[in-house]
Write a protein that holds these residues in place. Sequence first.
Motif, short mmCIF file in Angstrom:
data_model
loop_
_atom_site.label_atom_id
_atom_site.label_comp_id
_atom_site.label_asym_id
_atom_site.label_seq_id
_atom_site.Cartn_x
_atom_site.Cartn_y
_atom_site.Cartn_z
N ARG A 96 0.82 -1.12 -0.11
CA ARG A 96 0.05 0.07 -0.05
C ARG A 96 0.86 1.14 0.11
O ARG A 96 0.55 2.17 -0.52
N SER A 97 2.02 1.35 0.73
CA SER A 97 2.90 2.45 0.82
C SER A 97 3.36 2.86 -0.67
O SER A 97 3.63 4.05 -0.67
N PHE A 98 3.27 2.12 -1.64
CA PHE A 98 4.04 2.32 -2.97
C PHE A 98 2.87 2.31 -3.90
O PHE A 98 3.01 2.46 -5.10
N ALA A 99 1.56 2.41 -3.62
CA ALA A 99 0.54 2.10 -4.37
C ALA A 99 0.35 3.44 -5.49
O ALA A 99 0.43 3.18 -6.65
N ALA A 100 0.83 4.65 -4.97
CA ALA A 100 0.64 5.72 -5.97
C ALA A 100 1.93 5.64 -6.85
O ALA A 100 2.02 6.42 -8.23
N ALA A 110 14.81 1.63 -8.00
CA ALA A 110 15.18 2.45 -6.86
C ALA A 110 15.27 1.67 -5.58
O ALA A 110 15.78 1.66 -4.86
N ILE A 111 14.13 0.71 -5.58
CA ILE A 111 14.05 -0.28 -4.69
C ILE A 111 15.19 -1.15 -4.54
O ILE A 111 15.99 -1.50 -3.51
N ALA A 112 15.45 -1.79 -5.83
CA ALA A 112 16.49 -2.63 -5.82
C ALA A 112 18.10 -1.81 -5.44
O ALA A 112 18.76 -2.67 -4.71
N GLY A 113 17.99 -0.55 -5.78
CA GLY A 113 19.08 0.05 -5.37
C GLY A 113 19.24 0.01 -3.86
O GLY A 113 20.40 0.13 -3.28
N ALA A 114 18.18 0.45 -3.47
CA ALA A 114 18.08 0.59 -1.72
C ALA A 114 18.33 -0.59 -1.28
O ALA A 114 19.16 -0.67 -0.21
N LEU A 115 17.92 -1.74 -1.66
CA LEU A 115 18.15 -3.07 -1.13
C LEU A 115 19.85 -3.40 -1.16
O LEU A 115 20.35 -3.84 -0.29
N LEU A 116 20.44 -3.24 -2.28
CA LEU A 116 21.94 -3.29 -2.44
C LEU A 116 22.71 -2.38 -1.36
O LEU A 116 23.71 -3.03 -0.85
N GLU A 117 22.00 -1.18 -1.16
CA GLU A 117 22.94 -0.32 -0.16
C GLU A 117 22.69 -1.16 1.18
O GLU A 117 23.63 -0.89 2.09
N ASP A 126 16.29 -9.93 7.82
CA ASP A 126 16.15 -10.37 9.17
C ASP A 126 16.57 -8.89 9.92
O ASP A 126 15.87 -8.64 11.05
N GLN A 127 17.84 -8.32 9.73
CA GLN A 127 18.29 -7.15 10.64
C GLN A 127 17.44 -6.24 10.40
O GLN A 127 17.23 -5.42 11.23
N TRP A 128 16.79 -5.90 9.10
CA TRP A 128 15.91 -4.85 8.79
C TRP A 128 14.53 -4.96 9.91
O TRP A 128 14.19 -4.13 10.33
N ALA A 141 5.68 2.49 5.16
CA ALA A 141 6.68 2.42 4.09
C ALA A 141 7.85 1.44 4.22
O ALA A 141 8.36 0.84 3.50
N MET A 142 8.46 1.78 5.67
CA MET A 142 9.51 0.83 6.01
C MET A 142 9.20 -0.54 6.21
O MET A 142 9.99 -1.39 5.78
N ALA A 143 8.16 -0.57 6.73
CA ALA A 143 7.48 -2.13 6.80
C ALA A 143 7.24 -2.67 5.63
O ALA A 143 7.89 -4.04 5.61
N ASP A 144 6.76 -2.06 4.87
CA ASP A 144 6.61 -2.56 3.20
C ASP A 144 7.92 -2.94 2.66
O ASP A 144 8.06 -3.82 1.94
N LEU A 145 8.75 -1.98 2.62
CA LEU A 145 10.29 -2.29 2.43
C LEU A 145 10.88 -3.61 2.99
O LEU A 145 11.57 -4.35 2.10
N GLY A 146 10.62 -3.78 4.15
CA GLY A 146 11.15 -5.05 4.79
C GLY A 146 10.40 -6.24 4.21
O GLY A 146 11.01 -7.19 3.80
N ARG A 147 9.01 -5.96 3.81
CA ARG A 147 8.29 -7.10 3.35
C ARG A 147 8.80 -7.65 1.94
O ARG A 147 9.12 -8.78 1.79
N ILE A 148 9.16 -6.42 1.20
CA ILE A 148 9.80 -6.82 -0.11
C ILE A 148 10.90 -7.32 -0.08
O ILE A 148 11.54 -8.23 -0.85
N TYR A 149 11.97 -6.94 0.85
CA TYR A 149 13.26 -7.32 1.06
C TYR A 149 13.39 -8.81 1.36
O TYR A 149 14.06 -9.52 0.67
N SER A 150 12.40 -9.20 2.30
CA SER A 150 12.35 -10.63 2.69
C SER A 150 12.04 -11.39 1.30
O SER A 150 12.52 -12.76 1.23
N GLU A 151 11.08 -10.94 0.64
CA GLU A 151 10.51 -11.71 -0.51
C GLU A 151 11.60 -11.79 -1.55
O GLU A 151 12.02 -13.05 -2.22
#
Length: 268
Positions: A96-100, A110-117, A126-128, A141-151
């Motif tokens: 939902r945080s990235f729906a727009a 952009a998300i791939a770059g953030a995950l690489l950082e 897990d650390q996130w 938004a940070m929670a959704d980023l964590g879900r994406i990272y895990s997947e």
Amino acid sequence: MKLIIGPPGSGKTTQVLDAVRARLSRGDDRFRLVVPTSTMAGHSRNLLAREGLIVRPSRIVTLAGLISEVLPEAQAAGETELTLIVEEVIERLKPRSFAAAMDTPGLAAAIAGALLELAGGGGGADQWQALGSMRVWTSPAMADLGRIYSEVESELKRRRLMTSPGLVSAAASAIGEGALDGCGALYFDGFFTLSPVEASLIRAAARRMDVSVTLPEWPGAAEARQSLLAAGAVEQRLAAVRAVPKIEIAPAATNHREAGEIARRILA
């Protein structure tokens, strides 16, 4: 562990190559010289060969070459491949945080770059999540980023791939468990700085063999320097050595003779 710090022209590389020369002169090639680029690796091999010192190509390598030696079966996902995986994940999760921004072409990249950082800093999914439980971050938004990272991590594992920082971390673990025990010394030269995962690889190696690292004296290398000093590195600081040009006067009868003399000296 030895840490050699100094500005350009201070002799950091010369000191490392002298150590390599000493080993080769006594018939000891149980070392690896790790440099940033294939061009620099080739230049170092050619330089030593011109001095009559024969060195195996596998002894002067890039960091990627060293990791391939330690983890021959492991593969890192390329930037494009990682972006496509992120795109598949966000399409499946529809956070939902990235729906727009779901239809924005650069969202996945952009998300791939953030995950690489995050991975480059040594932090996995897990650390996130652990940081979230400690309320270091609290936004949806940070929670959704964590879900994406895990997947994304699960998808990479399914495809038997890693992120490039994850590959370095895996190599650090392998070295710590003895993957390079036939090697007596590691030299890292030519790097402007080191990421946290690269520094962790060096620390793991230093627990099992002699390690020397050169770093330039500039703010961008400060964090890497402090990390290695905290691990017990002994620092050697070098001052800049200004080269003194040798001036020779060689009169020539004509411009053509002068050009010929310049060409002759270049060839010599």
